[in-house]
Design a protein around this motif. Sequence first.
Motif, mmCIF file in Angstrom:
data_model
loop_
_atom_site.group_PDB
_atom_site.id
_atom_site.type_symbol
_atom_site.label_atom_id
_atom_site.label_comp_id
_atom_site.label_asym_id
_atom_site.label_seq_id
_atom_site.Cartn_x
_atom_site.Cartn_y
_atom_site.Cartn_z
ATOM 1 N N GLN A 1 0.818 -1.207 0.000
ATOM 2 C CA GLN A 1 0.000 0.000 0.000
ATOM 3 C C GLN A 1 0.853 1.259 0.000
ATOM 4 O OE1 GLN A 1 -3.339 0.080 2.810
ATOM 5 N NE2 GLN A 1 -3.283 -2.150 2.910
ATOM 6 N N TYR A 2 2.086 1.155 0.437
ATOM 7 C CA TYR A 2 2.940 2.340 0.464
ATOM 8 C C TYR A 2 4.181 2.194 -0.414
ATOM 9 C CZ TYR A 2 5.538 -0.436 3.928
ATOM 10 O OH TYR A 2 6.239 -1.429 4.568
ATOM 11 N N GLN A 3 4.447 1.010 -0.962
ATOM 12 C CA GLN A 3 5.585 0.845 -1.860
ATOM 13 C C GLN A 3 5.142 0.990 -3.310
ATOM 14 O OE1 GLN A 3 7.756 -2.764 -1.218
ATOM 15 N NE2 GLN A 3 8.694 -2.053 0.679
ATOM 16 N N ASN A 4 6.009 1.613 -4.116
ATOM 17 C CA ASN A 4 5.721 1.768 -5.537
ATOM 18 C C ASN A 4 6.330 0.610 -6.320
ATOM 19 O OD1 ASN A 4 8.476 2.358 -5.614
ATOM 20 N ND2 ASN A 4 8.133 4.566 -5.623
ATOM 21 N N LEU A 5 6.250 0.705 -7.646
ATOM 22 C CA LEU A 5 6.737 -0.386 -8.493
ATOM 23 C C LEU A 5 8.250 -0.525 -8.462
ATOM 24 C CD1 LEU A 5 4.416 -0.017 -11.618
ATOM 25 C CD2 LEU A 5 4.176 -1.528 -9.642
ATOM 26 N N ASN A 6 8.955 0.495 -8.016
ATOM 27 C CA ASN A 6 10.406 0.398 -7.879
ATOM 28 C C ASN A 6 10.823 -0.258 -6.561
ATOM 29 O OD1 ASN A 6 10.872 1.677 -10.379
ATOM 30 N ND2 ASN A 6 10.635 3.704 -9.423
ATOM 31 N N GLY A 7 9.845 -0.548 -5.707
ATOM 32 C CA GLY A 7 10.149 -1.169 -4.427
ATOM 33 C C GLY A 7 10.521 -0.191 -3.340
#
Length: 254
Positions: free
Chosen positions: A21-27
């Motif tokens: 929920q708080y991480q984007n696709l870059n991790g």
Amino acid sequence: MKSNYLLYYIIHLINNGHKWQYQNLNGSGKPPVLWLSSLQIIALIIAITFLFVQPDGLLHENIIDYVLSSLSILTGIYLSLIVFIYDRYKVINFNEMSDTKKIRTWNFYSQLFSLTSYSIILAILVIVILISALLFGVRTNIFNYEFTSHITFVSFVLFLKISLIVLIRVAFIYFLFDFFILCLYIVSGIFQFVSSDMKDNRPNKMIPNTKSAFIILWSENKVAFITSWFFIIIIGCLVAGYLFLSLFDYCKLE
């Protein structure tokens, strides 16, 4: 599957659902300070406010039926989506991708799978709460009870009962809002991945900007343009008038 393994995988699923929920696709991405995001804090405030707005019960039985039907349909759709995600994941050839593309693709499928599974858990939890409210639901006004200085066994049991009612009502509203918040996370994650992939494959030569369809219609046939908008406005006014009269009649009946 044994019960201890079931509990382990459910906890693991909840942790992954919370992480994505708080991480984007870059991790990358920092977890919220209070474990809840800003949207979830707003949902919790709304859930607590609901106690003061509806102190005598959760919802009307008809509304409960609508919520149950909606959650059941969405749960079925999400289960189909999980199977589709896994089928798409199996045919991906990561060897032909760059390292950055490989990481973003794996994170996208992991995020989509985790959030979708977590949404199903929340939907099942809300459905269980609603079914319990239908089976054992007694419209209890929590403000009809007061604290007493003389503690007895009966007052203690009554305190536990009212506390349980308050907890169930807050949990119902919060988890229902949290379910739809997760839907927003899923949609935004899909949009982020698709838009990034489309941006990487964007052709160098783009089609030049053309005139708006309204300008073309106005320049070709002004009469048709005015007539079309006239009928659109008339139909919109009729629909708005019908809704207003229906709402007015409903308020009179109430």
